[in-house]
Design a protein around this motif. Structure first.
Motif, PDB file in Angstrom:
ATOM      1  N   LEU A 263      19.211 -33.176  -4.702  1.00  0.00           N
ATOM      2  CA  LEU A 263      19.162 -31.797  -5.184  1.00  0.00           C
ATOM      3  C   LEU A 263      20.370 -31.051  -4.648  1.00  0.00           C
ATOM      4  O   LEU A 263      20.692 -31.148  -3.459  1.00  0.00           O
ATOM      5  N   VAL A 264      21.053 -30.315  -5.522  1.00  0.00           N
ATOM      6  CA  VAL A 264      22.198 -29.499  -5.133  1.00  0.00           C
ATOM      7  C   VAL A 264      21.908 -28.055  -5.535  1.00  0.00           C
ATOM      8  O   VAL A 264      21.590 -27.780  -6.699  1.00  0.00           O
ATOM      9  N   VAL A 265      21.996 -27.144  -4.569  1.00  0.00           N
ATOM     10  CA  VAL A 265      21.755 -25.724  -4.813  1.00  0.00           C
ATOM     11  C   VAL A 265      23.088 -24.997  -4.721  1.00  0.00           C
ATOM     12  O   VAL A 265      23.785 -25.093  -3.700  1.00  0.00           O
ATOM     13  N   ILE A 266      23.445 -24.286  -5.778  1.00  0.00           N
ATOM     14  CA  ILE A 266      24.720 -23.565  -5.820  1.00  0.00           C
ATOM     15  C   ILE A 266      24.455 -22.068  -5.775  1.00  0.00           C
ATOM     16  O   ILE A 266      23.707 -21.535  -6.595  1.00  0.00           O
ATOM     17  N   VAL A 395      14.370 -15.473   1.473  1.00  0.00           N
ATOM     18  CA  VAL A 395      14.999 -16.277   0.428  1.00  0.00           C
ATOM     19  C   VAL A 395      14.656 -17.750   0.613  1.00  0.00           C
ATOM     20  O   VAL A 395      14.312 -18.454  -0.345  1.00  0.00           O
ATOM     21  N   ALA A 396      14.724 -18.234   1.860  1.00  0.00           N
ATOM     22  CA  ALA A 396      14.409 -19.639   2.128  1.00  0.00           C
ATOM     23  C   ALA A 396      12.972 -19.968   1.740  1.00  0.00           C
ATOM     24  O   ALA A 396      12.706 -21.003   1.120  1.00  0.00           O
ATOM     25  N   ALA A 397      12.050 -19.092   2.101  1.00  0.00           N
ATOM     26  CA  ALA A 397      10.633 -19.357   1.823  1.00  0.00           C
ATOM     27  C   ALA A 397      10.374 -19.443   0.324  1.00  0.00           C
ATOM     28  O   ALA A 397       9.652 -20.332  -0.154  1.00  0.00           O
ATOM     29  N   HIS A 398      10.963 -18.523  -0.437  1.00  0.00           N
ATOM     30  CA  HIS A 398      10.764 -18.553  -1.891  1.00  0.00           C
ATOM     31  C   HIS A 398      11.437 -19.769  -2.523  1.00  0.00           C
ATOM     32  O   HIS A 398      10.882 -20.387  -3.446  1.00  0.00           O
ATOM     33  N   LEU A 399      12.624 -20.111  -2.032  1.00  0.00           N
ATOM     34  CA  LEU A 399      13.320 -21.260  -2.597  1.00  0.00           C
ATOM     35  C   LEU A 399      12.586 -22.560  -2.265  1.00  0.00           C
ATOM     36  O   LEU A 399      12.511 -23.473  -3.102  1.00  0.00           O
ATOM     37  N   ILE A 400      12.027 -22.657  -1.082  1.00  0.00           N
ATOM     38  CA  ILE A 400      11.228 -23.843  -0.739  1.00  0.00           C
ATOM     39  C   ILE A 400      10.048 -23.985  -1.697  1.00  0.00           C
ATOM     40  O   ILE A 400       9.761 -25.087  -2.189  1.00  0.00           O
ATOM     41  N   GLN A 401       9.374 -22.896  -1.977  1.00  0.00           N
ATOM     42  CA  GLN A 401       8.234 -22.967  -2.897  1.00  0.00           C
ATOM     43  C   GLN A 401       8.688 -23.330  -4.312  1.00  0.00           C
ATOM     44  O   GLN A 401       8.000 -24.077  -5.022  1.00  0.00           O
ATOM     45  N   TYR A 402       9.838 -22.806  -4.716  1.00  0.00           N
ATOM     46  CA  TYR A 402      10.386 -23.172  -6.034  1.00  0.00           C
ATOM     47  C   TYR A 402      10.653 -24.678  -6.089  1.00  0.00           C
ATOM     48  O   TYR A 402      10.289 -25.352  -7.067  1.00  0.00           O
ATOM     49  N   ILE A 403      11.281 -25.208  -5.049  1.00  0.00           N
ATOM     50  CA  ILE A 403      11.585 -26.637  -5.002  1.00  0.00           C
ATOM     51  C   ILE A 403      10.295 -27.461  -5.009  1.00  0.00           C
ATOM     52  O   ILE A 403      10.201 -28.498  -5.676  1.00  0.00           O
ATOM     53  N   ARG A 404       9.303 -27.004  -4.279  1.00  0.00           N
ATOM     54  CA  ARG A 404       8.019 -27.711  -4.233  1.00  0.00           C
ATOM     55  C   ARG A 404       7.363 -27.772  -5.609  1.00  0.00           C
ATOM     56  O   ARG A 404       6.889 -28.827  -6.049  1.00  0.00           O
ATOM     57  N   LEU A 405       7.368 -26.638  -6.298  1.00  0.00           N
ATOM     58  CA  LEU A 405       6.705 -26.572  -7.601  1.00  0.00           C
ATOM     59  C   LEU A 405       7.529 -27.228  -8.705  1.00  0.00           C
ATOM     60  O   LEU A 405       6.980 -27.878  -9.601  1.00  0.00           O
ATOM     61  N   GLY A 408       8.418 -31.176  -7.091  1.00  0.00           N
ATOM     62  CA  GLY A 408       7.366 -31.927  -6.438  1.00  0.00           C
ATOM     63  C   GLY A 408       7.684 -32.361  -5.027  1.00  0.00           C
ATOM     64  O   GLY A 408       7.104 -33.331  -4.528  1.00  0.00           O
ATOM     65  N   TRP A 409       8.583 -31.650  -4.360  1.00  0.00           N
ATOM     66  CA  TRP A 409       8.917 -31.987  -2.977  1.00  0.00           C
ATOM     67  C   TRP A 409       7.830 -31.453  -2.049  1.00  0.00           C
ATOM     68  O   TRP A 409       7.617 -30.248  -1.952  1.00  0.00           O
ATOM     69  N   ASP A 410       7.171 -32.339  -1.358  1.00  0.00           N
ATOM     70  CA  ASP A 410       6.160 -31.910  -0.396  1.00  0.00           C
ATOM     71  C   ASP A 410       6.827 -31.225   0.792  1.00  0.00           C
ATOM     72  O   ASP A 410       7.942 -31.570   1.193  1.00  0.00           O
ATOM     73  N   MET A 411       6.129 -30.266   1.366  1.00  0.00           N
ATOM     74  CA  MET A 411       6.560 -29.646   2.612  1.00  0.00           C
ATOM     75  C   MET A 411       5.943 -30.462   3.739  1.00  0.00           C
ATOM     76  O   MET A 411       4.737 -30.502   3.888  1.00  0.00           O
ATOM     77  N   VAL A 412       6.785 -31.115   4.521  1.00  0.00           N
ATOM     78  CA  VAL A 412       6.265 -32.048   5.524  1.00  0.00           C
ATOM     79  C   VAL A 412       6.604 -31.635   6.945  1.00  0.00           C
ATOM     80  O   VAL A 412       6.410 -32.412   7.879  1.00  0.00           O
ATOM     81  N   ALA A 413       7.120 -30.426   7.131  1.00  0.00           N
ATOM     82  CA  ALA A 413       7.365 -29.943   8.499  1.00  0.00           C
ATOM     83  C   ALA A 413       6.018 -29.592   9.133  1.00  0.00           C
ATOM     84  O   ALA A 413       5.304 -28.716   8.660  1.00  0.00           O
TER      85      ALA A 413
END
Length: 417
Positions: A263-266, A395-405, A408-413
């Motif tokens: 995944l590349v985020v610009i 911004v990080a929290a919202h982008l993580i949720q976007y990536i998850r949804l 399909g990237w699980d949050m594993v921290a």
């Protein structure tokens, strides 16, 4: 207990003079421990900077000098001692973060040519190793403009380094000061890009970002080249790169990356959008398009996320409204890469040779749009036009949720960080 108003004010003033910073009611250390030691007084097992057991994260040149943002070094070790000798290209006082396994970050300022003791028998957690995994050491450079050079890595005599397997997924950020964490507390280590990469857990992350840079290949705030060109090179646009490599910067060898981004985020365009840089809309669109083509050429299986820009807020009557730059242009770029015209005859761009090539086989859709509308409020932008720590976390929290949804990237921290 009664405290007079004068005493309270004097106490507050004293804290201001000392520059104290409190987080969650705790005083945050800013006078970092001096870890410099006399190497000759220790009995070390020493490894060169190109030892196979060392994994370099982000971009380091062939002399093991770090560039761009949050460049890292990871390795496993036996015993309870780790020291690093930093080479002559290290910028004195560069702040690094370092830790073992899942423990909290420690920080220290490092010195050119010096050896710094970073793990000792007294280091928290070193006496409680995981019986199934080696101790993991990680270092990150906290600033984009400074850098370090790795010369030697040391462990205790009779002990050894161990190669740590890479995580199974990788994300790369391509950006400017917003991705670099400019003006946040720990700079590259507290920006939104770092927050996503580290916050996902078990994820390799590279932050190819530098403040002031445009995507368009022209001078922007002292950066002589734009990301449509510079992304293909090991060095960023700093004076360090010019000092070490002159007018012949080292092209980045994508084949030597230990992992290829999935995944590349610009996040680019904020500097292009500033009238001080005189970037035309057509040049911006052309450069952004070529950069995505370049990413697709180097990482043909990667998904690309285009971030909507946020450019601060302005007072609108008795409230505030968000400035947005190139909103329609960015959506049009995403639409172009999802059009039958492009997918049937995809093109790739090489910034080192300035050539465009049309691929023989069609492409599947790989470009997506992430809207930042509504994430930030006006007080999430600091006085210097960059997100506060809280803004970066939002911004990080919202982008993580976007990536998850979206992917399909699980949050594993589950504890570290």
């Amino acid at each position: 207990m009664y405290i007079s108003s004068l005493t309270l004010v004097l106490s507050m003033c004293s804290n201001l003079v000392k520059g104290s910073i409190y987080q969650n009611g705790q005083l945050r250390i800013t006078n970092y421990p001096n870890t410099k030691v006399n190497r000759s007084t220790y009995d070390f097992q020493t490894y060169d900077a190109d030892a196979a057991e060392l994994s370099y994260k982000g971009r380091w040149d062939s002399n093991k000098v770090s560039f761009w943002s949050a460049a890292g070094l990871v390795f496993g070790f036996t015993g309870d001692t780790v020291a690093i000798t930093f080479g002559g290209a290290t910028i004195d006082t560069t702040l690094i973060g370092y830790r073992i396994s899942g423990m909290d970050w420690n920080f220290t300022n490092v010195t050119s040519g010096a050896t710094h003791m970073l793990v000792t028998p007294e280091t928290l957690g070193v006496d409680q190793p995981d019986p199934f995994n080696p101790q993991r050491f990680e270092l990150r450079v906290s600033n984009w403009g400074y850098g370090v050079q790795i010369d030697k890595v040391h462990v205790a005599a009779g002990q050894s380094l161990i190669k740590i397997p890479n995580f199974n997924r990788t994300i790369e950020f391509i950006g400017d000061s917003l991705s670099s964490g400019m003006y946040t507390s720990y700079e590259s280590m507290s920006g939104f890009a770092y927050g996503v990469g580290a916050g996902l857990g078990d994820t390799e992350y590279y932050i190819t970002a530098y403040p002031g840079i445009c995507v368009t290949d022209q001078d922007c705030w002292g950066n002589p080249r734009g990301q449509v060109h510079q992304w293909f090179y090991t060095t960023d646009t700093s004076w360090r790169g010019t000092k070490l490599w002159g007018n012949n910067p080292e092209p980045w060898d994508f084949s030597k990356q230990e992992t290829t981004p999935d995944l590349v985020v610009i996040n680019l365009g904020t500097n292009d959008n500033n009238s001080a840089n005189n970037v035309t809309t057509s040049d911006f669109i052309n450069a952004y398009t070529k950069l995505i083509q370049g990413v697709h050429g180097k990482y043909p299986k990667a998904q690309v996320v285009v971030m909507q820009l946020w450019i601060g807020f302005y007072q609108n009557g008795n409230s505030f409204s968000q400035n947005l730059g190139y909103e329609q242009e960015l959506q049009d770029i995403v639409a172009y890469f999802n059009s039958p015209e492009y997918l049937s005859a995809p093109q790739i761009w090489d910034g080192t040779t300035n050539t465009t090539t049309t691929l023989d086989s069609p492409s599947e859709s790989f470009v997506h749009y992430f809207s930042t509308k509504g994430i930030l409020q006006h007080n999430d932008i600091g006085p210097q036009w960059h997100p506060t720590d809280v803004g970066a976390i939002k911004v990080a929290a919202h982008l993580i949720q976007y990536i998850r949804l979206k992917f399909g990237w699980d949050m594993v921290a589950t504890g570290p960080e």
